[in-house]
Motif scaffolding. Structure first.
Motif, PDB file in Angstrom:
ATOM      1  N   ASN A  84      18.589 -37.098  -5.826  1.00  0.00           N
ATOM      2  CA  ASN A  84      18.398 -36.358  -4.584  1.00  0.00           C
ATOM      3  C   ASN A  84      16.947 -35.926  -4.463  1.00  0.00           C
ATOM      4  OD1 ASN A  84      21.095 -35.601  -3.044  1.00  0.00           O
ATOM      5  ND2 ASN A  84      21.573 -35.633  -5.231  1.00  0.00           N
ATOM      6  N   PRO A  98      20.679 -27.929   0.980  1.00  0.00           N
ATOM      7  CA  PRO A  98      21.445 -29.184   0.993  1.00  0.00           C
ATOM      8  C   PRO A  98      21.581 -29.727   2.416  1.00  0.00           C
ATOM      9  CG  PRO A  98      22.889 -27.301   0.632  1.00  0.00           C
ATOM     10  CD  PRO A  98      21.493 -26.783   0.555  1.00  0.00           C
ATOM     11  N   GLU A 110      23.380 -39.543  -9.730  1.00  0.00           N
ATOM     12  CA  GLU A 110      22.905 -39.211  -8.400  1.00  0.00           C
ATOM     13  C   GLU A 110      21.411 -38.877  -8.434  1.00  0.00           C
ATOM     14  OE1 GLU A 110      27.029 -37.092  -6.771  1.00  0.00           O
ATOM     15  OE2 GLU A 110      25.279 -35.877  -7.275  1.00  0.00           O
ATOM     16  N   THR A 141      26.665 -34.135  -0.364  1.00  0.00           N
ATOM     17  CA  THR A 141      26.242 -34.848  -1.574  1.00  0.00           C
ATOM     18  C   THR A 141      24.794 -34.562  -1.959  1.00  0.00           C
ATOM     19  OG1 THR A 141      25.604 -36.798  -0.277  1.00  0.00           O
ATOM     20  CG2 THR A 141      27.875 -36.709  -1.093  1.00  0.00           C
ATOM     21  N   SER A 142      24.111 -33.706  -1.213  1.00  0.00           N
ATOM     22  CA  SER A 142      22.722 -33.392  -1.526  1.00  0.00           C
ATOM     23  C   SER A 142      22.636 -31.978  -2.111  1.00  0.00           C
ATOM     24  CB  SER A 142      21.848 -33.503  -0.274  1.00  0.00           C
ATOM     25  OG  SER A 142      22.239 -32.543   0.691  1.00  0.00           O
ATOM     26  N   TYR A 143      21.441 -31.623  -2.608  1.00  0.00           N
ATOM     27  CA  TYR A 143      21.250 -30.342  -3.262  1.00  0.00           C
ATOM     28  C   TYR A 143      20.032 -29.630  -2.694  1.00  0.00           C
ATOM     29  CZ  TYR A 143      24.487 -32.273  -6.685  1.00  0.00           C
ATOM     30  OH  TYR A 143      25.583 -32.828  -7.292  1.00  0.00           O
ATOM     31  N   GLU A 179      17.699 -35.650 -10.669  1.00  0.00           N
ATOM     32  CA  GLU A 179      18.682 -36.597 -11.202  1.00  0.00           C
ATOM     33  C   GLU A 179      19.832 -35.816 -11.833  1.00  0.00           C
ATOM     34  OE1 GLU A 179      14.867 -38.024 -10.724  1.00  0.00           O
ATOM     35  OE2 GLU A 179      15.316 -37.051 -12.641  1.00  0.00           O
TER      36      GLU A 179
END
Length: 389
Positions: free
Chosen positions: A243, A274, A241, A278-280, A237
Motif C-alpha cells: 500500500n 485509508p 499486500e 484494503t488500504s491503510y 508491506e
C-alpha cells in the motif's frame, strides 16, 4: 530480562570512560489536572558527562519516575504503591574528526526532515559530513530497548496491544535506517532530501515494513521570516499486500516587531487515511498525540495551527497556540470530518540557571467540530518545577 541486562552492560560500558568528568541531578516535579483526574509525576534525572578532548565526548543520563494518579471514578488509583519506572534517557559517545565529519553512537536524537515520521531518542549510530556541495547525514537505529511510553511506537494492532499491556516495558522492535542530503541554494534556500527504511522484527503476524521518501524546501526571504514546504511518500508491506500513503507540510514563521523577542508561526500538516477497505492510513514510526489534550496521532489527520511565542524578559517566556484538527478519510461508523479546536497557553520562569518553573493550560472544544459535537469541553492544567543539583 535479556534486554534489561543489555541496557546495564551498555550503561557500564559508557561510564567506564569516566576519567575527567562532570555529573549532577535534575529533579522535575510535574502536576496535571483535567476533567477526570489529578496526576503527580516526581521525576529524577541523574546525568554524567566526559570530555576527552581531541573531538571525543561522552554524555549519559537516566530517568527514575513515579506516577501518582487519583481519578473521579477511582480506577487506576496510583496513590497506594506506584511502580518506579527506570529508564536510560540519553547516552552518547560523539567523535569529531576535523571540522566536517561527526560520528555519534548510543541513545541519540533523530528527527526526519519534516518531523512527521520518526523523532525522539533511538539506539543507534549516525554520521554527519560535509560534501563538496551540501551536507550528508545517515544513521542506523533500533527501537526495541526503548521504554514504550517514551518511544510511542504503534504501527500495528500488535504494537497497540503491547503498548497498553502493563506487564510490557519495551517498545516495538524495529530497525530503521535513514540518509539525508541538505543542499543550500544561494543564501535564501535550503533543499532537504531524505529516505528512511523501516523493518519490523517483532515476528507478529501483522508485521509492517515501510519506506519513506521526503523532500522539503525552506525559503528565508529575510532574517526575520521563513517559509517551508514539503511532501512525503510512504510504501507499506503487510504480508502479500503493498500500500501507499502520502503527506504534506507547510510552515510560515516571522519575528514580530515588538520591544521584546517574539514571533508567530503558522503550520499546516496533512497525511492520508485509508482510501478503501484494503488500504491503510499513513503509518509513522513515532506516533505521539498531536495536541495537549487532543489524543489522535498524525495518521490520517490534517491540522492547522498558529503559535505565538514571546520572551517578555530574560527569565520569562510565554507562548500560546490555537489548533484545528480534521480527519482526512471517511469512517463508515462515525459521521463528520472535524474533530474540533484546541487552545493552549503556557508561561515559563527561570530566575536561575538551576531553577525553572512552568505553568500551562489547555482547552479542547469538540463542539466546534462535527465528529464528537455532543462531547463536553475538555480541559487540562500542567505545572512543573525543575531544579538542578
Amino acid at each position: 530480562m535479556k534486554r534489561f541486562l543489555l541496557l546495564l552492560i551498555l550503561f557500564a560500558f559508557i561510564t567506564g570512560f569516566a576519567f575527567s568528568y562532570d555529573y549532577g541531578l535534575l529533579t522535575d516535579q510535574r502536576f496535571e489536572f483535567d476533567n477526570e483526574a489529578f496526576v503527580y509525576y516526581p521525576i529524577f534525572i541523574p546525568w554524567f558527562s566526559w570530555d576527552g578532548g581531541e573531538g571525543l565526548s561522552v554524555y549519559l543520563s537516566g530517568i527514575l519516575s513515579l506516577k501518582y494518579r487519583s481519578s473521579k471514578s477511582g480506577e487506576n488509583d496510583g496513590w497506594g504503591s506506584p511502580a518506579l519506572v527506570p529508564e536510560i534517557s540519553r547516552f552518547s559517545a560523539r567523535y569529531r574528526l576535523q571540522d566536517n565529519f561527526f560520528i555519534e553512537a548510543g541513545r541519540i536524537t533523530y528527527s526526519d526532515c519534516l518531523g512527521m515520521t520518526a523523532y525522539g531518542l533511538f539506539d543507534g549510530v549516525k554520521i554527519e559530513t560535509g560534501l563538496p556541495v551540501g551536507y550528508l547525514n545517515a544513521g542506523l537505529f533500533f527501537t526495541g530497548l526503548l521504554y514504550k511510553e517514551t518511544a510511542q511506537i504503534m504501527m500495528t494492532e500488535t504494537d497497540a496491544f503491547n503498548f497498553v499491556d502493563k506487564d510490557n516495558y519495551f517498545a516495538s522492535s524495529r530497525f530503521f535506517a535513514n540518509a539525508r542530503y541538505d543542499l543550500p541554494i544561494q543564501e535564501e534556500y535550503l533543499l532537504s532530501l531524505e529516505t528512511l527504511f523501516q523493518f519490523d522484527i517483532n515476528g507478529a503476524s501483522d508485521f509492517l515494513h515501510s519506506q519513506y521518501a521526503q523532500a522539503m524546501v525552506e525559503f528565508f526571504p529575510q532574517n526575520k521570516a521563513g517559509v517551508a514546504v514539503g511532501a512525503l511518500f510512504e510504501l507499506m508491506e503487510r504480508k502479500n499486500e503493498v500500500n501507499a500513503a502520502f503527506g504534506a507540510l507547510a510552515r510560515f514563521r516571522m519575528d514580530m516587531p515588538t520591544e521584546f523577542d517574539s514571533g508567530v508561526r503558522v503550520t499546516c500538516k496533512f497525511t492520508s487515511g485509508p482510501f478503501n477497505d484494503t488500504s491503510y492510513a499513513f503509518a509513522p514510526v513515532s506516533s505521539p498525540a498531536m495536541g495537549l489534550i487532543f489524543s489522535e496521532t498524525i495518521s490520517g489527520l490534517a491540522l492547522i495551527s498558529a503559535d505565538y511565542t514571546a520572551r517578555l524578559r530574560g527569565d520569562l517566556l510565554a507562548d500560546a497556540a490555537l489548533s484545528y484538527f480534521f480527519r482526512t478519510y471517511k469512517d463508515p461508523l462515525v459521521d463528520g470530518s472535524i474533530y474540533g479546536c484546541e487552545l493552549q497557553a503556557s508561561v515559563a520562569w527561570q530566575p536561575y540557571d538551576d531553577l525553572r518553573a512552568s505553568l500551562g493550560c489547555g482547552l479542547f472544544f469538540p463542539g466546534l467540530g462535527n465528529i464528537y459535537a455532543d462531547t463536553k469541553t475538555l480541559w487540562k492544567i500542567k505545572a512543573s518545577i525543575m531544579m538542578s543539583f
